[in-house]
Design a protein around this motif. Structure first.
Motif, mmCIF file in Angstrom:
data_model
loop_
_atom_site.group_PDB
_atom_site.id
_atom_site.type_symbol
_atom_site.label_atom_id
_atom_site.label_comp_id
_atom_site.label_asym_id
_atom_site.label_seq_id
_atom_site.Cartn_x
_atom_site.Cartn_y
_atom_site.Cartn_z
ATOM 1 N N TRP A 39 104.657 89.188 54.866
ATOM 2 C CA TRP A 39 103.822 88.260 53.952
ATOM 3 C C TRP A 39 104.943 86.983 54.379
ATOM 4 O O TRP A 39 104.528 85.844 54.360
ATOM 5 C CB TRP A 39 104.358 88.525 52.494
ATOM 6 N N ILE A 40 106.182 86.891 54.269
ATOM 7 C CA ILE A 40 107.063 85.873 54.832
ATOM 8 C C ILE A 40 106.701 85.182 55.978
ATOM 9 O O ILE A 40 106.541 84.060 56.212
ATOM 10 C CB ILE A 40 108.544 86.393 54.830
ATOM 11 N N ASP A 41 106.421 85.983 57.128
ATOM 12 C CA ASP A 41 105.944 85.676 58.448
ATOM 13 C C ASP A 41 104.686 84.786 57.858
ATOM 14 O O ASP A 41 104.456 83.600 58.600
ATOM 15 C CB ASP A 41 105.645 86.758 59.200
ATOM 16 N N ALA A 42 103.490 85.224 57.429
ATOM 17 C CA ALA A 42 102.461 84.605 57.024
ATOM 18 C C ALA A 42 102.909 83.270 56.069
ATOM 19 O O ALA A 42 102.057 82.317 56.671
ATOM 20 C CB ALA A 42 101.675 85.506 56.103
ATOM 21 N N LEU A 43 103.643 83.120 55.294
ATOM 22 C CA LEU A 43 104.150 81.882 54.652
ATOM 23 C C LEU A 43 104.645 80.926 55.666
ATOM 24 O O LEU A 43 104.402 79.762 55.766
ATOM 25 C CB LEU A 43 105.004 82.255 53.537
ATOM 26 N N ASP A 44 105.456 81.387 56.560
ATOM 27 C CA ASP A 44 105.942 80.574 57.592
ATOM 28 C C ASP A 44 104.936 80.167 58.558
ATOM 29 O O ASP A 44 105.065 78.760 58.880
ATOM 30 C CB ASP A 44 107.281 81.297 58.503
ATOM 31 N N ASP A 45 104.061 81.092 58.835
ATOM 32 C CA ASP A 45 102.883 80.475 60.010
ATOM 33 C C ASP A 45 102.189 79.597 59.130
ATOM 34 O O ASP A 45 101.719 78.356 59.717
ATOM 35 C CB ASP A 45 101.987 81.583 60.395
ATOM 36 N N ALA A 46 102.020 79.591 57.806
ATOM 37 C CA ALA A 46 100.925 78.885 57.240
ATOM 38 C C ALA A 46 101.608 77.511 57.219
ATOM 39 O O ALA A 46 101.214 76.425 57.371
ATOM 40 C CB ALA A 46 100.739 79.294 55.836
ATOM 41 N N ALA A 47 102.969 77.374 56.814
ATOM 42 C CA ALA A 47 103.779 76.114 56.520
ATOM 43 C C ALA A 47 103.986 75.425 57.929
ATOM 44 O O ALA A 47 104.048 74.181 58.041
ATOM 45 C CB ALA A 47 105.300 76.374 56.174
ATOM 46 N N GLU A 48 104.046 76.321 59.108
ATOM 47 C CA GLU A 48 104.174 75.531 60.476
ATOM 48 C C GLU A 48 102.679 74.865 60.784
ATOM 49 O O GLU A 48 102.655 73.792 61.399
ATOM 50 C CB GLU A 48 104.356 76.761 61.546
ATOM 51 N N LYS A 49 101.571 75.652 60.449
ATOM 52 C CA LYS A 49 100.258 75.035 60.598
ATOM 53 C C LYS A 49 100.191 73.947 59.934
ATOM 54 O O LYS A 49 99.679 72.828 60.476
ATOM 55 C CB LYS A 49 99.294 76.193 60.404
ATOM 56 N N LYS A 50 100.553 73.815 58.679
ATOM 57 C CA LYS A 50 100.497 72.626 57.985
ATOM 58 C C LYS A 50 101.277 71.454 58.303
ATOM 59 O O LYS A 50 100.855 70.127 58.459
ATOM 60 C CB LYS A 50 100.701 72.918 56.365
ATOM 61 N N ALA A 51 102.553 71.685 58.983
ATOM 62 C CA ALA A 51 103.451 70.763 59.478
ATOM 63 C C ALA A 51 102.780 70.219 60.807
ATOM 64 O O ALA A 51 103.069 68.938 61.168
ATOM 65 C CB ALA A 51 104.736 71.300 59.742
ATOM 66 N N ASN A 52 102.280 70.939 61.603
ATOM 67 C CA ASN A 52 101.849 70.554 62.702
ATOM 68 C C ASN A 52 100.289 69.838 62.714
ATOM 69 O O ASN A 52 99.856 69.662 63.848
ATOM 70 C CB ASN A 52 101.760 71.758 63.827
#
Length: 98
Positions: free
Chosen positions: A81-94
């Motif tokens: 779940w933490i990885d999914a949150l980090d992936d979502a934040a990275e996608k949003k930032a990029n």
């Protein structure tokens, strides 16, 4: 902290177990794997709760539950779940701004 503590072990064996548990669960569940869910899916909490329930069950007097295995499963779901949150934040930032 002294050398006699079990905290912060540096052999990373537990983390390898967590990664293996995630991999095994992903293979077992295939298209229904939680690994494919977006971070905001309600399934995350349900699955984490189910795993926590298995920890609780392992602590009851009338079960032969494997507490350690169930705790590894909790960490596996939480880390996914933490990885999914980090992936979502990275996608949003990029994401390109419009």
């Amino acid at each position: 902290m002294g050398n006699d503590t079990h905290c912060f072990r540096d052999d990373h064996a537990v983390w390898r177990e967590v990664v293996n548990a995630r991999h095994d669960a992903h293979l077992k569940h295939g298209d229904n794997s939680i690994e494919a869910e977006p971070a905001d899916s309600p399934r995350w909490l349900a699955i984490l709760g189910e795993e926590f329930g298995e920890v609780c069950n392992a602590l009851t007097y009338d079960t032969n539950g494997d507490l350690r295995t169930e705790l590894v499963q909790v960490v596996a779901v939480a880390s996914a779940w933490i990885d999914a949150l980090d992936d979502a934040a990275e996608k949003k930032a990029n994401r390109p701004s419009t």
